[in-house]
Design a protein around this motif. Sequence first.
Motif, short mmCIF file in Angstrom:
data_model
loop_
_atom_site.label_atom_id
_atom_site.label_comp_id
_atom_site.label_asym_id
_atom_site.label_seq_id
_atom_site.Cartn_x
_atom_site.Cartn_y
_atom_site.Cartn_z
N ARG A 108 7.24 46.98 0.79
CA ARG A 108 8.07 48.58 0.47
C ARG A 108 7.55 49.86 1.63
O ARG A 108 8.32 50.48 1.87
CB ARG A 108 8.64 48.85 -0.36
N ARG A 112 -0.71 49.23 -11.61
CA ARG A 112 -0.93 51.19 -10.78
C ARG A 112 0.59 51.84 -10.50
O ARG A 112 1.49 50.58 -10.73
CB ARG A 112 -0.94 50.69 -9.40
N ARG A 148 8.96 54.90 8.29
CA ARG A 148 9.80 56.56 8.82
C ARG A 148 8.70 57.02 9.59
O ARG A 148 8.86 57.48 10.58
CB ARG A 148 11.13 56.44 7.55
N PRO A 149 7.80 57.41 9.00
CA PRO A 149 7.18 58.56 9.73
C PRO A 149 6.29 57.98 10.65
O PRO A 149 6.24 59.86 11.78
CB PRO A 149 6.41 59.15 8.60
N VAL A 186 7.93 62.50 4.75
CA VAL A 186 10.00 62.59 5.82
C VAL A 186 10.82 62.17 4.24
O VAL A 186 11.59 61.62 5.01
CB VAL A 186 9.87 61.35 6.85
N PHE A 187 10.50 62.33 3.29
CA PHE A 187 11.22 61.42 2.58
C PHE A 187 11.65 63.26 1.22
O PHE A 187 10.42 63.99 1.10
CB PHE A 187 10.90 60.06 1.08
N TYR A 212 -0.33 60.40 2.10
CA TYR A 212 0.33 60.02 1.53
C TYR A 212 0.84 58.22 0.94
O TYR A 212 1.54 57.93 -0.16
CB TYR A 212 1.84 60.68 1.74
N ILE A 213 0.10 57.96 1.87
CA ILE A 213 0.67 56.17 1.83
C ILE A 213 -0.80 55.49 0.45
O ILE A 213 -0.17 54.74 0.22
CB ILE A 213 0.32 55.39 3.63
N GLU A 214 -1.51 56.36 0.29
CA GLU A 214 -2.43 56.02 -0.38
C GLU A 214 -2.38 56.67 -1.66
O GLU A 214 -2.43 55.72 -2.88
CB GLU A 214 -4.27 57.25 -0.48
N MET A 215 -1.45 57.55 -1.90
CA MET A 215 -0.28 58.51 -2.87
C MET A 215 0.84 56.79 -3.07
O MET A 215 0.43 56.42 -4.43
CB MET A 215 0.25 58.99 -2.41
N ARG A 239 9.14 51.37 4.72
CA ARG A 239 10.03 52.89 4.71
C ARG A 239 9.00 53.55 4.05
O ARG A 239 9.21 54.32 5.29
CB ARG A 239 9.96 52.67 3.00
N TYR A 240 7.67 53.62 4.03
CA TYR A 240 7.39 54.90 3.65
C TYR A 240 5.96 55.14 4.70
O TYR A 240 5.36 56.35 4.46
CB TYR A 240 6.70 55.20 1.98
N ALA A 241 5.58 53.76 5.65
CA ALA A 241 4.52 53.90 6.68
C ALA A 241 5.77 54.35 7.64
O ALA A 241 5.42 54.75 8.34
CB ALA A 241 4.22 53.12 6.10
N GLY A 244 1.67 52.30 -7.14
CA GLY A 244 1.99 50.87 -7.58
C GLY A 244 2.78 50.76 -6.23
O GLY A 244 3.63 49.43 -6.55
N PHE A 245 3.53 51.27 -5.59
CA PHE A 245 4.99 50.79 -4.66
C PHE A 245 4.30 49.83 -4.24
O PHE A 245 3.48 49.48 -3.60
CB PHE A 245 4.61 51.77 -3.30
N SER A 305 -0.43 66.91 1.30
CA SER A 305 -0.45 65.74 1.48
C SER A 305 -0.66 64.49 1.13
O SER A 305 -0.18 63.45 1.84
CB SER A 305 -1.83 66.34 2.79
N ALA A 306 -0.18 64.50 0.13
CA ALA A 306 -0.59 63.65 -0.65
C ALA A 306 1.28 63.22 -1.20
O ALA A 306 1.86 61.82 -1.44
CB ALA A 306 -0.68 63.64 -2.32
N LEU A 307 2.02 63.64 -0.93
CA LEU A 307 3.46 63.29 -0.83
C LEU A 307 4.27 62.77 0.59
O LEU A 307 3.70 63.87 1.80
CB LEU A 307 4.54 64.43 -1.45
N ASN A 308 5.21 62.32 0.85
CA ASN A 308 5.22 61.90 2.37
C ASN A 308 6.29 62.24 3.24
O ASN A 308 7.23 63.23 2.18
CB ASN A 308 5.88 60.59 1.51
N PHE A 356 -3.87 63.44 -6.67
CA PHE A 356 -4.70 63.72 -5.46
C PHE A 356 -5.16 64.97 -5.19
O PHE A 356 -4.84 66.52 -6.11
CB PHE A 356 -4.47 63.38 -4.33
N ILE A 380 15.80 61.86 11.69
CA ILE A 380 14.51 60.94 10.58
C ILE A 380 13.13 62.14 10.44
O ILE A 380 12.56 61.71 9.77
CB ILE A 380 13.74 59.79 10.97
N ALA A 387 8.40 51.31 -9.73
CA ALA A 387 7.30 51.12 -9.32
C ALA A 387 6.53 50.84 -10.44
O ALA A 387 5.68 50.06 -11.08
CB ALA A 387 6.45 51.65 -8.02
N ARG A 399 -0.01 53.45 -2.53
CA ARG A 399 -0.93 52.36 -3.20
C ARG A 399 -0.67 52.99 -4.75
O ARG A 399 -1.11 52.14 -5.42
CB ARG A 399 -1.42 51.97 -2.64
#
Lengths: 297, 343
Positions: free
Chosen positions: B248, A90, B256-257, A108-109, B235-238, B252-254, B243-244, A103-106, A98, B330, A121, B240
């Motif tokens: 992590r 992956r 912090r929000p 808070v980063f 963004y979590i589906e993204m 980090r990615y889940a 391949g994160f 909405s597919a980009l986080n 997407f 944050i 990755a 994954r």
Amino acid sequence: MPDDIVLRIADLRLGFRRGRHIAEVLHGISLHVRRGEKVALVGESGSGKSVTARLALGRLQQEKGTIVSGAVEVAGIEATREPARIAAARGRLVSMIFQDPTSALNPVFRIGEVFEEVLRAGGQRLTRQAARERAAKALAEVHIPDPERCLDSYPFQLSGGMNQRVMIAMALANEPALLLADEPGTALDVTVQAQTLRLMDEMTERHGTAVLFISHNLSVVREFADRVYVIYRGHIVEHGRTAQIFAEPRHPYTRALMQAAPKLVAAGLPDLPETSPAFRDPLVVHEGCGEPGEVTA
Amino acid sequence: MPILRLLLRRLGVSVLVLFGVSLLIFCVARVVPGDPARIALGPNATQEQVDALRAERHLDEPIAVQYLYFLRDLAHGDLGTSLYTKRPVTTDIASYLPATLELVLVAGLMMIVLGIPLGILSARFKGRWMDHLARLLAVTTVCTPAFVWAVILQLLLAYLWPVFPLEGRLPTDVAPPPGITGFYLIDSLLAGEPRTFAVTAYHLVLPSLALALSGIGQTARLTRSSMIETYRRPYIEMSRAYGFAERRIARRYAFRPALIPTLTILGLDFAAMLANAFLVERVFGWSGLSRYGVEVILRKDLDAIVGTVMVIAGMFLLTNLIVDVLVSVINPRIRLGEGRAKA
Ligand SMILES: Nc1ncnc2c1ncn2[C@@H]1O[C@H](COP(=O)(O)OP(=O)(O)O)[C@@H](O)[C@H]1O
Ligand SMILES: [Mg+2]
């Protein structure tokens, strides 16, 4: 030449367990995508397109209550039976774009932080500085005017179209063999959507990436795809090269979709064709097409 | 710089709130029946002595005038003099407050370092035994007040099975470290007395745990639900799909929000600890602000009551201020002033 095939789905069945009842969603679909080929999977909303993509990523198999049978092979990896290998693939061999990039980009980063993680990755051992340079180059490639500033931005500071470009750059950053594009840009307005499709076309062409392009809109795939599969309620109902399908749609459901198509472009929303018993007609395969290993018509 | 503007605005509001609190407690303390001068001097004092004290403290004047005197002194950082200890209220509070703060800060730390990881694990292993255990723990701790935990812990771990000391900050044979900050943990380290540090930490375990338990449960519950909610986001589906690594993502990615809504409640819980500390301190014979506060209330020691309440209110406001700053750190939407946060 099976080596030539980056995605092979054969007699794939999917059900969701709901208590003691099982809801069947895919009823034995078969499709394939060759290296560098652009294939569209078209059908109305709820027909099973997104679940197919999620199965190809090996993600849906891990969810509770899913029952999967048949084959899903991505670059030689069996996504159902080899969860560790598909997990490692992956973002590296297969990635995804997407529907709604924002909405597919986080949120808070910064774009740069996420991009760096995408590269990591993908198995690239890069210093922070090198990763940033790679990311900036990738953003420049998708015609983002000021890549450095983009890397320092948050998704909510960018337009939807800009986020879509970022998404495309990320998806191709690790040179995957297969890109799954699940209704890219449907959440955006029509002009931006058209732009991103052209960009995706240009980029995958340049990188030789194979694409499984998912859409509910038949007219959108016309310029983009080499071949088209039409899916109706978990059955593939028609398969042919794009020119063949548009010149001579043979399945009643495809014809209904085609008649609905002009409306789709204007409204930008799926307009379900009236259902008809004829939509249940068996699969129509156009000349010269067919699944590998099968006797073609 | 929006973060600075936010800070200034919140600071302004805090000052206003403090004024309101001071006015309220000032009046309430005086309306309660009983003559503070008479209580302070005792039943044997003559009426002349009592009147003299009343005049000295302006107690014979209208409340409004008294309040103006109070404000005048406050402008000089003076909270008045205790009728009981005869020392400035600020001096009294400075000698009692560190014990309370040390207790509350350690409890707050426990709440964070135990509650948040518990919530994360619970969310990551949702529906498995780990999750069920964590949720059972959370529910049990949340619905039991801190002083009940204090009594239970003391009974079990200090009395029936005496692993921990029964009460106090230090045993009688250990001298307190030289007072620099008033925090024994810090002072003992500064003075280079590791044994005192260890003994202090040992004495802190039960009271701070009692104080922290419901906060730990609350934090774990909130972190869990916030993480689960976040895990459903595209963004979590993204993450994954690209391949994160699952670890992590969790860290980090889940995380912090998910922390943004949790943090606000964490601040409230922390503030609530300041109030709960009163009863926990009673149970564990902790010579903190509660001992002082209860004594001054019983003696109707006006200046001391107002001073104590204002200091506690000030801590509340400070906590909220810190939380606001953290949230905006944050949450880029707040930090960059791009509209309000939707969490
Ligand atoms: N996780 C799930 N659990 C149960 N049913 C699901 C799940 N995901 C999708 N479905 C069902 O599967 C069908 C196909 O969904 P999907 O692939 O998302 O359709 P689309 O073609 O619009 O992308 C729908 O009927 C949907 O309700
Ligand atoms: Mg879909």
